[in-house]
Write an enzyme that holds these catalytic residues in place. Structure first.
Site, PDB file in Angstrom:
ATOM      1  N   CYS A   1      -1.877 -17.619  11.557  1.00  0.00           N
ATOM      2  CA  CYS A   1      -1.817 -18.232  12.888  1.00  0.00           C
ATOM      3  C   CYS A   1      -0.402 -18.637  13.303  1.00  0.00           C
ATOM      4  O   CYS A   1       0.242 -19.459  12.634  1.00  0.00           O
ATOM      5  CB  CYS A   1      -2.733 -19.449  12.930  1.00  0.00           C
ATOM      6  SG  CYS A   1      -2.829 -20.180  14.580  1.00  0.00           S
TER       7      CYS A   1
ATOM      8  N   CYS B   1      -0.356 -27.180  15.543  1.00  0.00           N
ATOM      9  CA  CYS B   1      -1.528 -27.424  14.711  1.00  0.00           C
ATOM     10  C   CYS B   1      -1.105 -27.762  13.286  1.00  0.00           C
ATOM     11  O   CYS B   1      -0.198 -27.140  12.722  1.00  0.00           O
ATOM     12  CB  CYS B   1      -2.427 -26.197  14.711  1.00  0.00           C
ATOM     13  SG  CYS B   1      -3.951 -26.421  13.768  1.00  0.00           S
TER      14      CYS B   1
ATOM     15  N   CYS C   1      -3.354 -22.140   8.310  1.00  0.00           N
ATOM     16  CA  CYS C   1      -3.951 -20.797   8.409  1.00  0.00           C
ATOM     17  C   CYS C   1      -2.813 -19.772   8.393  1.00  0.00           C
ATOM     18  O   CYS C   1      -1.972 -19.753   9.302  1.00  0.00           O
ATOM     19  CB  CYS C   1      -4.762 -20.668   9.682  1.00  0.00           C
ATOM     20  SG  CYS C   1      -6.013 -21.962   9.907  1.00  0.00           S
TER      21      CYS C   1
ATOM     22  N   CYS D   1     -20.861 -19.016  17.792  1.00  0.00           N
ATOM     23  CA  CYS D   1     -19.981 -17.851  17.818  1.00  0.00           C
ATOM     24  C   CYS D   1     -19.133 -17.923  16.555  1.00  0.00           C
ATOM     25  O   CYS D   1     -18.306 -18.836  16.409  1.00  0.00           O
ATOM     26  CB  CYS D   1     -19.105 -17.876  19.068  1.00  0.00           C
ATOM     27  SG  CYS D   1     -17.842 -16.585  19.110  1.00  0.00           S
TER      28      CYS D   1
ATOM     29  N   ARG E   1     -18.430  -8.716  18.901  1.00  0.00           N
ATOM     30  CA  ARG E   1     -17.253  -8.684  19.776  1.00  0.00           C
ATOM     31  C   ARG E   1     -16.087  -7.960  19.126  1.00  0.00           C
ATOM     32  O   ARG E   1     -15.663  -8.296  18.017  1.00  0.00           O
ATOM     33  CB  ARG E   1     -16.849 -10.112  20.153  1.00  0.00           C
ATOM     34  CG  ARG E   1     -15.700 -10.188  21.160  1.00  0.00           C
ATOM     35  CD  ARG E   1     -15.545 -11.592  21.719  1.00  0.00           C
ATOM     36  NE  ARG E   1     -16.756 -11.978  22.422  1.00  0.00           N
ATOM     37  CZ  ARG E   1     -17.448 -13.098  22.146  1.00  0.00           C
ATOM     38  NH1 ARG E   1     -17.042 -13.920  21.199  1.00  0.00           N
ATOM     39  NH2 ARG E   1     -18.541 -13.368  22.817  1.00  0.00           N
TER      40      ARG E   1
ATOM     41  N   CYS F   1     -13.592 -18.825  27.749  1.00  0.00           N
ATOM     42  CA  CYS F   1     -13.444 -19.514  26.471  1.00  0.00           C
ATOM     43  C   CYS F   1     -12.154 -20.328  26.462  1.00  0.00           C
ATOM     44  O   CYS F   1     -11.098 -19.825  26.860  1.00  0.00           O
ATOM     45  CB  CYS F   1     -13.412 -18.512  25.321  1.00  0.00           C
ATOM     46  SG  CYS F   1     -14.804 -17.359  25.335  1.00  0.00           S
TER      47      CYS F   1
ATOM     48  N   CYS G   1     -17.359 -21.236  26.640  1.00  0.00           N
ATOM     49  CA  CYS G   1     -17.238 -21.329  25.181  1.00  0.00           C
ATOM     50  C   CYS G   1     -15.997 -22.159  24.857  1.00  0.00           C
ATOM     51  O   CYS G   1     -15.027 -22.158  25.619  1.00  0.00           O
ATOM     52  CB  CYS G   1     -17.112 -19.931  24.574  1.00  0.00           C
ATOM     53  SG  CYS G   1     -16.898 -19.899  22.773  1.00  0.00           S
TER      54      CYS G   1
END
Length: 545
Positions: free
Chosen positions: A103, A96, A100, A233, A305, A140, A173
């Site tokens: 991550c 990616c 972040c 979400c 969650r 998901c 999801c």
């Protein structure tokens, strides 16, 4: 449940039938902000006008208060033993371009995670089957992308995955990074239940965590998802080095969205070696309880969650999270690339605590017509885009003796209040005296040119009989007329508050300005800006058949 078949449902008030049970605990109501706001939530239902100070006061309540009053709200709105089981699969791992700082999939950090191509359909479907066999009801799929622009082939493959998994009887999801409006509509058409796009933290602290994507970029994606009629979400991560004020800021942003997210994941950072946050200290259980209890009180209908980081908490600690209001977990050995609780441990926990799996829910997804209406030009319009607004529901016609006066006053109201949250939705219908006989093009021309209407205009509908619009069936069910439920003539009016409750019904001869006079508090600008009780006028026009 008010407006239960429409996208407004996430905004509906909790049943007033529990006022009596709430009063049983009134002795607690003055002891903390958590107790006072829980009492208010139980009495009046969800609201979207929370101030940051109000949420901070709830968050700052003692842990015991948050546990107790979070549990009160949770038991009022949900089956307190039901817990949703979700499985999250990384269908495109690593590489990616984002930075972040938490991550391990970022290409900027050396974490040992290698970039991989999109998983094949067979591999994804096999994983979904195993997840279902293990008890998951929501599957998901996550892809380590900044966005989906320029990924048409991969995106189309994912649409195919969604259709296949929905066909297995599971909710679906996705979290694919930023998406555009058209892509959201395509995901909805494929059958996507929910789209995850976390805000991560407060707007103020966000630049310390991510610099390659703005906070407003994230909010824009949530807007596209919501307008497409897909469940939102969105939650965040604690343990990033943020202050408690930033945690309050995150909850405040989520709780003041036009409609509360259907799911609010609360993640505890699992620090990964090689990322900038590798040395962050672990989140303590009390911090999770504060977040979960506050989220439950301020967003009562959301699925809260207990997400990443759950693997670090013991069964008794997780039990406290469920007591505070958590009612959803991720199951399976991994959450994307980080470890998670294993299947046997979760099965034992469900048995020990007396938890039961929450069944899948497709009520919002299975019928596009329940979430959308066609506009005057034939385009689908998701009703969710009007949540949190003032909407006036009226049936009107172009050739009726009441037409000119009603349009004149509707235009006055719209000009006066449209910047303060009023929307007028117009639905033509030709059921009364044949006074709306024209085509959609002619109707639009009449409304926009002759009567100067600027509010949204919808396709012709029927308001009575077997072919009546499901929306009108619902409205009449909630507020019957003086001489029966049927609509009697053009320009009958329904008043709906911002929680989705049908609060009043007016005869065709009641003018719009009379409604303004009768509902003075609702139309007062200071009330609309500052009071949670302001009214959303939903005007549905049944332009006579």
């Amino acid at each position: 449940m008010m407006l239960a078949r429409f996208a407004f449902r996430s905004q509906l008030r909790a049943s007033v039938s529990s006022r009596q049970s709430a009063s049983c605990c009134s002795s607690y109501s003055s002891s903390s902000a958590a107790s006072a706001e829980a009492e208010r939530t139980i009495r009046e239902g969800p609201r979207n006008d929370w101030s940051r100070d109000e949420i901070k006061a709830v968050y700052d309540s003692s842990v015991l208060e948050l546990l107790f009053h979070g549990a009160r709200v949770h038991r009022h709105v949900h089956n307190f033993r039901e817990v949703q089981q979700c499985t999250l699969l990384s269908i495109k791992t690593g590489g990616c371009s984002e930075d972040c700082s938490y991550c391990p999939q970022s290409s900027r950090y050396s974490t040992g995670v290698k970039a991989q191509k999109l998983m094949s359909k067979d591999a994804v479907i096999e994983a979904a089957k195993k997840a279902k066999e293990a008890g998951s009801t929501r599957f998901c799929m996550g892809a380590a992308w900044r966005d989906t622009i320029g990924r048409k082939t991969n995106f189309n493959q994912i649409l195919d995955y969604i259709k296949e998994i929905r066909g297995m009887g599971m909710e679906v999801c996705c979290t694919l990074g930023m998406i555009e409006k058209q892509q959201a509509l395509e995901l909805k058409k494929a059958g996507l239940t929910a789209y995850n796009h976390n805000l991560d933290t407060s707007r103020e602290y966000y630049p310390n965590v991510i610099t390659t994507r703005s906070y407003d970029d994230r909010l824009e994606t949530l807007e596209h998802v919501r307008e497409a009629g897909i469940n939102v979400c969105s939650g965040g991560i604690i343990g990033l080095g943020e202050a408690e004020e930033d945690r309050v800021g995150l909850l405040h942003t989520l709780a003041t969205l036009p409609s509360h997210p259907e799911s609010v994941p609360i993640n505890a950072l699992l620090a990964v070696k090689g990322t900038p946050l590798e040395d962050q200290k672990p989140v303590e259980i009390w911090e999770m309880i504060r977040m979960i209890g506050t989220a439950r009180i301020v967003m009562p209908k959301a699925m809260v969650r207990l997400s990443a980081g759950r693997v670090r908490f013991t069964m008794p600690e997780q039990a406290l999270c469920f007591l505070a209001g958590a009612n959803s977990i991720f199951t399976g050995e991994k959450l994307l690339t980080t470890p998670n609780n294993d299947f046997d441990a979760d099965q034992l926990m469900f048995k020990t605590l007396g938890l039961i799996p929450k069944p899948p829910s497709f009520s919002e997804d299975d019928s596009e017509s329940e979430n959308c209406e066609k506009d005057i030009e034939g385009n689908n319009v998701s009703l969710s885009k009007f949540t949190g607004k003032v909407l006036l529901i009226v049936n009107v016609a172009s050739k009726c003796g009441l037409t000119q006066g009603n349009y004149k006053e509707l235009n006055i109201l719209y000009a006066k209040y449209k910047t303060k949250g009023l929307e007028i939705l117009a639905f033509p219908c030709n059921q009364f005296g044949g006074q709306e006989p024209g085509s959609n093009k002619e109707i639009k021309e009449n409304i926009c040119t002759m009567f100067k209407g600027e509010f949204p205009i919808f396709d012709k509908i029927e308001v009575n009989g077997e072919n009546a619009s499901p929306l009108y069936k619902f409205l009449k069910e909630q507020k019957g007329g003086l001489f029966g439920d049927s609509i009697k003539w053009n320009f009958a009016k329904f008043l709906v508050d911002k929680q989705g409750n049908v609060v009043d019904r007016y005869a065709p001869t009641t003018s719009p300005l009379e409604i303004e006079d009768r509902r003075g508090e609702a139309w007062n600008m200071s009330e609309i800006e500052n009071e949670r009780h302001f009214y959303i006028l939903i005007l549905f026009r049944c332009m006579l058949v």
